[in-house]
Design an enzyme around this catalytic site. Structure first.
Site, PDB file in Angstrom:
ATOM      1  N   CYS A 360       0.819  -1.213   0.000  1.00 19.21           N
ATOM      2  CA  CYS A 360       0.000   0.000   0.000  1.00 19.21           C
ATOM      3  C   CYS A 360       0.857   1.268   0.000  1.00 19.21           C
ATOM      4  O   CYS A 360       0.526   2.257  -0.671  1.00 19.21           O
ATOM      5  CB  CYS A 360      -0.950  -0.007   1.194  1.00 19.21           C
ATOM      6  SG  CYS A 360      -0.128  -0.120   2.800  1.00 19.21           S
ATOM      7  N   HIS A 491      -1.834   0.473   7.590  1.00 17.43           N
ATOM      8  CA  HIS A 491      -2.333   0.792   6.250  1.00 17.43           C
ATOM      9  C   HIS A 491      -2.053   2.258   5.933  1.00 17.43           C
ATOM     10  O   HIS A 491      -1.793   3.072   6.826  1.00 17.43           O
ATOM     11  CB  HIS A 491      -3.836   0.524   6.174  1.00 17.43           C
ATOM     12  CG  HIS A 491      -4.382   0.468   4.775  1.00 17.43           C
ATOM     13  ND1 HIS A 491      -3.715  -0.118   3.728  1.00 17.43           N
ATOM     14  CD2 HIS A 491      -5.552   0.945   4.247  1.00 17.43           C
ATOM     15  CE1 HIS A 491      -4.433  -0.021   2.629  1.00 17.43           C
ATOM     16  NE2 HIS A 491      -5.558   0.627   2.923  1.00 17.43           N
ATOM     17  N   ASP A 512      -8.135   4.378  -1.906  1.00 14.10           N
ATOM     18  CA  ASP A 512      -7.549   3.241  -1.187  1.00 14.10           C
ATOM     19  C   ASP A 512      -6.883   2.313  -2.190  1.00 14.10           C
ATOM     20  O   ASP A 512      -7.534   1.853  -3.134  1.00 14.10           O
ATOM     21  CB  ASP A 512      -8.641   2.491  -0.418  1.00 14.10           C
ATOM     22  CG  ASP A 512      -8.088   1.498   0.585  1.00 14.10           C
ATOM     23  OD1 ASP A 512      -6.962   1.000   0.375  1.00 14.10           O
ATOM     24  OD2 ASP A 512      -8.772   1.218   1.583  1.00 14.10           O
TER      25      ASP A 512
END
Length: 578
Positions: A360, A491, A512
């Site tokens: 991520c 995250h 996202d």
């Protein structure tokens, strides 16, 4: 007159006694109390003294030490029959006699300590007496045709002293042990002394004192045993504690190793390979499950190898045109929105089979870089650059470490990212952008600033970052500000705008990297449904992590500013709110 020691019958002469004894020898000896038979004389005496002590004492009165001598006028020396000392068991009654009326009452009640009729004031003397009774059978020696034995001098049953003649022994007992032979009468005024520990009644204070001393010695011995037991218990407890501590340390060490290995796997430092290895492994799984044809596997593998060789992202996870689609939507719909601020143009990148679960941070950097590459203000520092693939980003961060940026962070990751699945966060993105001469800074919202763990100060900061015009501004503001890198535990995402509702509440617009392309494609339709924006909109109640970090880009750096920031990164600091 001679008295038989077995049955108590009295005879007048020695020949009659011998004949009488022969009758006993030929007949069976029977216990007068319980009719026990089949034993010899010595065994019967021992049986009566032990099993019928009380009955024997009550039946016969105290008898003094009897010494009987037999002799003839012709040869007194050769024909002497000495029935050695017989101390009747009732002699023990005189050792320390209780009052008669007490003995009668307690005869059937207390057989453990007072012995119902064994009223001994001196336990030591009593023990000696029992020993003397055991020896009595060997002390009674008769010369003649019946028993061929030798004479043994009499021994005091109380102190063990041996005298040559029975008269001397009788005198010794009367003089030395007279207090033990006294039997208190029922109506006498003799003082009685109770043992404070067991209740035994004594007639002599000194004997009572000796008796109590025996109790104290016994207690002292028991205390010593208790101390030994206590010492053993302490040692055992110490050993058990040591064993428990050893097991606890072993368990803690095992858990620590497991946690460390878990963290290594979580942050991609478990030596299981990096992007390339994971991509190939996951594609093989897809083939084995029948979800991917072998031909597709080989085609994707070839494309991946080409992308890795060039160092550029193949664009297969990219979605473009999102800002433009949002602008149209807010212009034509969203009646509940008072105003909205959007970042500069940005592309969305989502995770692939090669970086799923750990990529991520790299994908958010690609989103931020895609916006900077389309902004003319950053042409000088990013001239000719394309969106790098993840292994290339890892190589670029390692180059920044080599230049001297953030040595502490480099040490934590072992100065190596390539070939691993190591996560990156706001700090790594900061040093990478700074090494590219992009000006940015990190703001740390280290604790909640609102009720129920919310972060209103975070929303206010982002609103101030994007808003620059007054009340007269249009409903939709497309700013030139790049997106914001948003990091929290586990995250990271990319903030591309913020809404202000008509009720003055704020809502962030967030991309996202975990959202796949097919979901992002829904935002590109001509008529966007409000439900499609649900994946982008995050209200204050949706962001309740304990801490947040944001990285905001503010322009380009000169070479001197870059060097100054490199030096400042030796001890990495960030702005904290509050």
């Amino acid at each position: 007159m001679l008295s038989c020691n077995i049955c108590g019958e009295t005879v007048t002469s020695e020949p009659d006694m011998k004949a009488h004894l022969i009758v006993h020898m030929e007949s069976e000896i029977i216990c007068p109390f319980c009719k026990l038979s089949g034993v010899n004389y010595d065994e019967m005496c021992f049986h009566i003294e032990t099993a019928h002590f009380e009955q024997n004492t009550l039946e016969r009165n105290f008898e003094r030490i009897n010494t009987v001598q037999y002799g003839t006028s012709d040869n007194k020396k050769d024909n002497t029959l000495q029935c050695g000392m017989e101390v009747n068991s009732s002699i023990l009654s005189g050792c320390a006699s209780n009052h008669p009326k007490n003995s009668a009452q307690n005869l059937t009640k207390d057989s453990t300590l007072k012995h119902e009729g064994f009223y001994s004031e001196n336990l030591t003397e009593s023990r000696k007496f029992l020993k003397s009774r055991e020896k009595q059978s060997s002390l009674t020696e008769i010369k003649g045709s019946v028993y061929e034995t030798t004479y043994s001098p009499p021994e005091c049953p109380f102190c063990g002293k041996i005298e040559e003649h029975s008269e001397d022994m009788e005198t010794h007992v009367k003089t030395k042990h007279a207090n033990l032979l006294d039997i208190p009468l029922e109506d006498c005024d003799q003082p009685l002394y109770d043992c404070p520990m067991c209740g035994l009644i004594c007639t002599n204070y000194h004997i009572l004192q000796e008796h109590v001393d025996l109790h104290l010695e016994e207690n002292s011995f028991q205390q010593g045993m208790d101390r030994v037991q206590c010492s053993g218990d302490l040692q055992l407890a110490h050993q058990l504690q040591q064993e428990e501590d050893r097991k606890r340390r072993s368990e803690e060490s095992r858990q620590e190793i497991e946690e460390f290995q878990k963290l290594q796997r979580q942050y991609g430092l478990d030596n299981s390979g990096g992007y390339k290895q994971q991509q190939l492994r996951n594609m093989e799984i897809e083939v084995n499950r029948g979800r991917m044809p072998p031909s597709e596997f080989h085609r994707r593998k070839a494309d991946m190898m080409e992308s890795l060789a060039l160092g550029f992202d193949d664009g297969k996870t990219k979605t473009s045109g999102i800002i433009e689609a949002l602008h149209r939507y807010y212009q034509n719909a969203a009646t509940d929105v008072r105003r909205v601020w959007l970042s500069s143009v940005v592309d969305h990148f989502h995770s692939s089979l090669g970086d799923k679960g750990w990529g991520c941070g790299y994908r958010n950097f690609q989103m931020l870089l895609s916006s900077l590459l389309q902004n003319d203000a950053y042409n000088d520092c990013l001239k000719g650059m394309l969106i790098p693939c993840i292994p290339k980003i890892q190589s670029m961060i390692e180059d920044a470490w080599k230049e001297g940026f953030d040595p502490q962070g480099a040490s934590q990751l072992n100065n190596r990212l390539q070939g691993t699945k190591a996560w990156i966060g706001a700090c790594e993105v900061y040093i990478l952008l700074t090494s590219l001469r992009v000006k940015c800074h990190i703001v740390d919202f280290h604790k909640s600033t609102g009720p129920l763990g919310t972060h209103p100060r975070l929303f206010e900061w982002i609103l101030n970052y994007y808003s620059s015009e007054g009340e007269g501004s249009p409903k939709v503001v497309c700013t030139s500000k790049p997106p914001i890198y948003l990091q929290h535990q586990g995250h990271s995402r990319t903030v591309i705008g913020i809404e202000e509702k008509k009720n003055r509440t704020l809502c962030l617009l967030i991309l996202d990297p975990g959202c796949p392309s097919r979901e992002m494609q829904k935002l590109l339709k001509q008529d966007i449904e409000a439900s499609s924006l649900k994946q982008l909109r995050k209200s204050m109640g949706n962001l309740k992590h304990k801490q947040y970090q944001i990285l905001a880009v503010e322009g380009a750096l000169s070479l001197e500013e870059k060097l100054a920031r490199r030096q400042a990164s030796q001890v990495f600091t960030a702005e904290k709110i509050p």
